[in-house]
Design a protein around this motif. Sequence first.
Motif, short mmCIF file in Angstrom:
data_model
loop_
_atom_site.label_atom_id
_atom_site.label_comp_id
_atom_site.label_asym_id
_atom_site.label_seq_id
_atom_site.Cartn_x
_atom_site.Cartn_y
_atom_site.Cartn_z
N TYR A 278 -38.52 -47.13 7.09
CA TYR A 278 -38.17 -45.82 7.63
C TYR A 278 -37.79 -44.83 6.52
O TYR A 278 -37.68 -43.63 6.76
CB TYR A 278 -37.11 -45.97 8.74
N LEU A 279 -37.60 -45.32 5.30
CA LEU A 279 -37.46 -44.41 4.16
C LEU A 279 -38.83 -43.83 3.81
O LEU A 279 -38.94 -42.73 3.27
CB LEU A 279 -36.90 -45.16 2.94
N ARG A 280 -39.86 -44.59 4.11
CA ARG A 280 -41.24 -44.13 3.83
C ARG A 280 -41.74 -43.17 4.89
O ARG A 280 -42.46 -42.21 4.57
CB ARG A 280 -42.17 -45.35 3.73
N LEU A 281 -41.37 -43.43 6.15
CA LEU A 281 -41.93 -42.64 7.27
C LEU A 281 -41.16 -41.33 7.45
O LEU A 281 -40.62 -41.06 8.52
CB LEU A 281 -41.92 -43.47 8.55
N THR A 282 -41.11 -40.55 6.40
CA THR A 282 -40.42 -39.26 6.45
C THR A 282 -41.42 -38.18 6.04
O THR A 282 -42.40 -38.48 5.35
CB THR A 282 -39.21 -39.26 5.49
N PRO A 283 -41.20 -36.93 6.49
CA PRO A 283 -42.18 -35.87 6.18
C PRO A 283 -42.39 -35.71 4.68
O PRO A 283 -41.51 -35.99 3.88
CB PRO A 283 -41.53 -34.62 6.77
N HIS A 284 -43.57 -35.25 4.32
CA HIS A 284 -43.95 -34.88 2.94
C HIS A 284 -44.14 -36.08 2.02
O HIS A 284 -44.04 -35.93 0.81
CB HIS A 284 -42.95 -33.88 2.33
N ARG A 285 -44.36 -37.24 2.59
CA ARG A 285 -44.68 -38.40 1.76
C ARG A 285 -46.10 -38.87 2.02
O ARG A 285 -46.49 -39.94 1.58
CB ARG A 285 -43.74 -39.56 2.07
N TRP A 286 -46.86 -38.10 2.79
CA TRP A 286 -48.22 -38.48 3.15
C TRP A 286 -48.23 -39.85 3.84
O TRP A 286 -49.11 -40.67 3.61
CB TRP A 286 -49.14 -38.50 1.91
N SER A 287 -47.21 -40.07 4.65
CA SER A 287 -47.20 -41.33 5.42
C SER A 287 -47.38 -40.97 6.88
O SER A 287 -48.49 -40.59 7.27
CB SER A 287 -45.92 -42.12 5.14
#
Length: 433
Positions: A278-287
Amino acid sequence: MTDLIFAATCDLAGKVRGKAFPADQLDKRLKRGVGWTPTNVQITCFDSIAESPFAALGDLLLVPDSGATVAADFGGSTERFMLGDIVTLDGAPWELCTRALLRSALERLQRVGGVSLLAAFEHEFQLTSGGSLLNEAYGRAGFEAQRGLCEALMAHLAQAGLSPDSIMKEYGPNQYEVVIGPEKGVRAADAAVMVRELTRATARHAGDRATYAPILDPASVGNGVHIHMSFLDAAGESATYDPDGVCGMSELTAAFSAGVLRYLDSILALTAPSVVSYLRLTPHRWSAAYNNLGFRDREASLRVCPVTAKDPASIARQFNIEYRAADAAACPHLALAAVVHAGCQGIEQGLRPPDPTEEDLSLLSAADLEARGFVRLPETLEAALARFEANDTVRGWFPDVFAPVYLAHKQAEIAHVAEMDAAARCAAYSQTY
Ligand code: GLU
Ligand code: MG
């Protein structure tokens, strides 16, 4: 020396576990398998054991599948493993075998959509002991620094019968991406396991370490797993594309996509199943941070991929949709089963997808998002598990025993990292994936 073959399952924790047997016993093991224990399913990615309904009771068999064999030659030594099915002593599929869970989702797709699935998993990983390679996003020097490892990995993938597509230095520090061609049905998820295991083995033999942890640094980019999907009809023709459909999607693809997006918040705990996911699934990370359909938008959780072919038949074959809200803490079989079931639900309910996005959804208010049919995806594993638990439809896609076992499993994993700060959590996950 006795050649050994490792019979393996990729389990609820996304870990590859099993037992080895002498290679000259293969014929016997293909029939009888190796002994397996029900409570193994509750071993978390940190080797703690979650509450298990099976306790110390019961016996199962892990039966290797000759169609899922890997023998990787490391010049002097060979790593051999075979993925397999967990069955009861009577030979029936065990309810919590991840391959069986995927098979039943694929059977549902055949039933409700009349199609089979082609899927390709695109993987990002990071090397951890190679020194920090700065300013090399997509760089040639960054690639050359690991050319040997990349060439060895591609050779091992080909030896395993997979189709190496491309490999590159990705954007993040010491981050690489490896892509293979699509495979049919269960084999697509098997292939994802092979990619991960062969990457780790190749790095280990090169004196390095590869990690597929979802994110290594809360301030940096994540390691995504992007699942590309297309459909084949009974005649083996692509059923994914329609030049007149929304973003080129056939009716079937549109309904499947709508199902994935409708149920995304409730399947996220299966496709992005670690605390640090859930650290990855945040806006502006292209995830993926919203349940949006993307047209030329890499901030979308489901993206309609561009096609480079020019003639209609090739366009139809190349056309695919990409699920981006997954990572390699997830067992590929379980992640794909969840996505396929959600898609089937969309087909059964005749759902229509929302309009595709090409803008920054993080700038919209909650009310605007809702009006357009979008939700911010759960922001913690606890919240994602709560959505899964609360969704009767989603729980109903799996055998009754699945939800309580999975929820207990994940609670034990959460407990293991509960006292850690974000950096320590990333470090702990980088040691296990
Ligand atoms: N690293 C991104 C992720 O976590 C993906 C970047 C890309 O589009 O390849 O999914
Ligand atoms: Mg990438």
